[in-house]
Write a protein that holds these residues in place. Structure first.
Motif, PDB file in Angstrom:
ATOM      1  N   GLU A  70       7.342  10.331  -1.755  1.00 59.48           N
ATOM      2  CA  GLU A  70       8.199  10.307  -0.570  1.00 59.48           C
ATOM      3  C   GLU A  70       8.558   8.893  -0.118  1.00 59.48           C
ATOM      4  OE1 GLU A  70       9.535  13.014   0.896  1.00 59.48           O
ATOM      5  OE2 GLU A  70       8.618  14.155  -0.739  1.00 59.48           O
ATOM      6  N   SER A  71       7.917   7.888  -0.667  1.00 67.68           N
ATOM      7  CA  SER A  71       8.090   6.510  -0.210  1.00 67.68           C
ATOM      8  C   SER A  71       9.304   5.845  -0.852  1.00 67.68           C
ATOM      9  CB  SER A  71       6.826   5.710  -0.561  1.00 67.68           C
ATOM     10  OG  SER A  71       7.055   4.328  -0.427  1.00 67.68           O
ATOM     11  N   TRP A  72      10.216   5.318  -0.028  1.00 66.45           N
ATOM     12  CA  TRP A  72      11.368   4.612  -0.588  1.00 66.45           C
ATOM     13  C   TRP A  72      10.901   3.325  -1.262  1.00 66.45           C
ATOM     14  CZ3 TRP A  72      12.602  -0.344   0.619  1.00 66.45           C
ATOM     15  CH2 TRP A  72      12.116  -0.862   1.817  1.00 66.45           C
ATOM     16  N   ARG A 106       9.530   1.540  -8.482  1.00 64.82           N
ATOM     17  CA  ARG A 106       9.411   2.457  -9.624  1.00 64.82           C
ATOM     18  C   ARG A 106       7.961   2.862  -9.872  1.00 64.82           C
ATOM     19  NH1 ARG A 106      13.823  -0.833 -13.073  1.00 64.82           N
ATOM     20  NH2 ARG A 106      15.638  -0.024 -11.997  1.00 64.82           N
ATOM     21  N   VAL A 107       7.228   3.113  -8.792  1.00 61.77           N
ATOM     22  CA  VAL A 107       5.860   3.614  -8.892  1.00 61.77           C
ATOM     23  C   VAL A 107       5.742   4.986  -8.223  1.00 61.77           C
ATOM     24  CG1 VAL A 107       4.860   1.288  -9.046  1.00 61.77           C
ATOM     25  CG2 VAL A 107       5.032   2.403  -6.797  1.00 61.77           C
ATOM     26  N   ASP A 108       6.876   5.647  -8.010  1.00 62.23           N
ATOM     27  CA  ASP A 108       6.887   6.916  -7.279  1.00 62.23           C
ATOM     28  C   ASP A 108       6.269   8.078  -8.050  1.00 62.23           C
ATOM     29  OD1 ASP A 108       9.355   6.257  -8.698  1.00 62.23           O
ATOM     30  OD2 ASP A 108      10.119   8.198  -8.021  1.00 62.23           O
ATOM     31  N   THR A 109       5.969   7.900  -9.323  1.00 63.03           N
ATOM     32  CA  THR A 109       5.293   8.958 -10.091  1.00 63.03           C
ATOM     33  C   THR A 109       3.814   8.639 -10.298  1.00 63.03           C
ATOM     34  OG1 THR A 109       5.906   7.940 -12.194  1.00 63.03           O
ATOM     35  CG2 THR A 109       7.406   9.610 -11.308  1.00 63.03           C
ATOM     36  N   TYR A 110       3.349   7.544  -9.705  1.00 63.97           N
ATOM     37  CA  TYR A 110       1.962   7.129  -9.859  1.00 63.97           C
ATOM     38  C   TYR A 110       1.110   7.605  -8.687  1.00 63.97           C
ATOM     39  CZ  TYR A 110       3.905   3.967 -13.405  1.00 63.97           C
ATOM     40  OH  TYR A 110       4.551   3.444 -14.486  1.00 63.97           O
ATOM     41  N   LEU A 111      -0.181   7.329  -8.763  1.00 62.49           N
ATOM     42  CA  LEU A 111      -1.124   7.706  -7.725  1.00 62.49           C
ATOM     43  C   LEU A 111      -1.000   6.792  -6.506  1.00 62.49           C
ATOM     44  CD1 LEU A 111      -4.254   8.210  -9.991  1.00 62.49           C
ATOM     45  CD2 LEU A 111      -2.879   9.991  -8.910  1.00 62.49           C
ATOM     46  N   ALA A 166       0.868  -1.175   0.000  1.00 63.39           N
ATOM     47  CA  ALA A 166       0.000   0.000   0.000  1.00 63.39           C
ATOM     48  C   ALA A 166       0.906   1.228   0.000  1.00 63.39           C
ATOM     49  CB  ALA A 166      -0.906   0.000   1.217  1.00 63.39           C
ATOM     50  N   VAL A 167       0.780   2.047  -1.027  1.00 65.12           N
ATOM     51  CA  VAL A 167       1.609   3.247  -1.170  1.00 65.12           C
ATOM     52  C   VAL A 167       0.721   4.467  -0.948  1.00 65.12           C
ATOM     53  CG1 VAL A 167       3.087   4.562  -2.725  1.00 65.12           C
ATOM     54  CG2 VAL A 167       3.138   2.068  -2.787  1.00 65.12           C
ATOM     55  N   MET A 168       1.009   5.199   0.112  1.00 65.63           N
ATOM     56  CA  MET A 168       0.187   6.359   0.448  1.00 65.63           C
ATOM     57  C   MET A 168       0.761   7.657  -0.110  1.00 65.63           C
ATOM     58  SD  MET A 168      -0.809   5.269   4.331  1.00 65.63           S
ATOM     59  CE  MET A 168      -1.582   6.819   4.687  1.00 65.63           C
ATOM     60  N   ASP A 169       2.068   7.773  -0.122  1.00 69.89           N
ATOM     61  CA  ASP A 169       2.713   8.995  -0.604  1.00 69.89           C
ATOM     62  C   ASP A 169       3.832   8.586  -1.563  1.00 69.89           C
ATOM     63  OD1 ASP A 169       3.765  11.484  -1.019  1.00 69.89           O
ATOM     64  OD2 ASP A 169       4.013  11.982   1.093  1.00 69.89           O
TER      65      ASP A 169
END
Length: 143
Positions: A90-92, A98-103, A84-87
């Motif tokens: 900012e999430s390592w 490689r989903v740091d540019t997604y929602l 679960a990626v909330m931010d």
């Protein structure tokens, strides 16, 4: 005895939510445990019904909304792990996946599957990368 300063779920009317909270409230998350699938490009996990109704919010150009055949071509039930990626920015963990540019949302850690050649060509022409890997491929190599 409980303190009167405790958190209260009831929002006062007219009080706007902070933008970050509003964004998280709109995050697509699976509505069921059974029958979840992963977008083969970005890895977001939702039910097939959610993909049919909304498509993939990260990959709208895959045109999955309302298209059952396209949903089957662009999603897979063969994935391992969930995060679960909330931010994402900012999430390592999001950076590692490689989903740091997604929602914000729930993402697969590893995805097995392969796009049809036509879809791969479309993604390549857009300069898009994808996360799914054919069976037996090296999971450490990105497309």
């Amino acid at each position: 005895m409980m303190d009167d300063d405790r958190y209260d779920d009831d929002e006062e009317e007219g009080e706007p939510l902070p933008p970050k909270v509003e964004e998280l409230a709109q995050a697509p998350v699976p509505t069921a445990i059974k029958g979840v699938r992963s977008c083969m490009r970005c890895g977001i996990i939702k039910t097939l019904d959610q993909f049919l109704e909304y498509g993939c919010e990260n990959c709208p150009f895959l045109d999955m909304a309302g298209n059952h055949e396209r949903c089957n071509l662009c999603t897979t039930a063969f994935f391992e792990g969930q995060v679960a990626v909330m931010d994402p920015g900012e999430s390592w963990t999001a950076k590692w996946l490689r989903v740091d540019t997604y929602l914000p949302g729930v993402y697969a850690i590893s995805i097995t599957g392969q796009f049809d050649r036509e879809i791969e060509e479309e993604l390549e022409s857009r300069g898009c990368r994808w996360r799914c890997r054919p069976v037996g491929s090296d999971p450490n190599v990105m497309a």
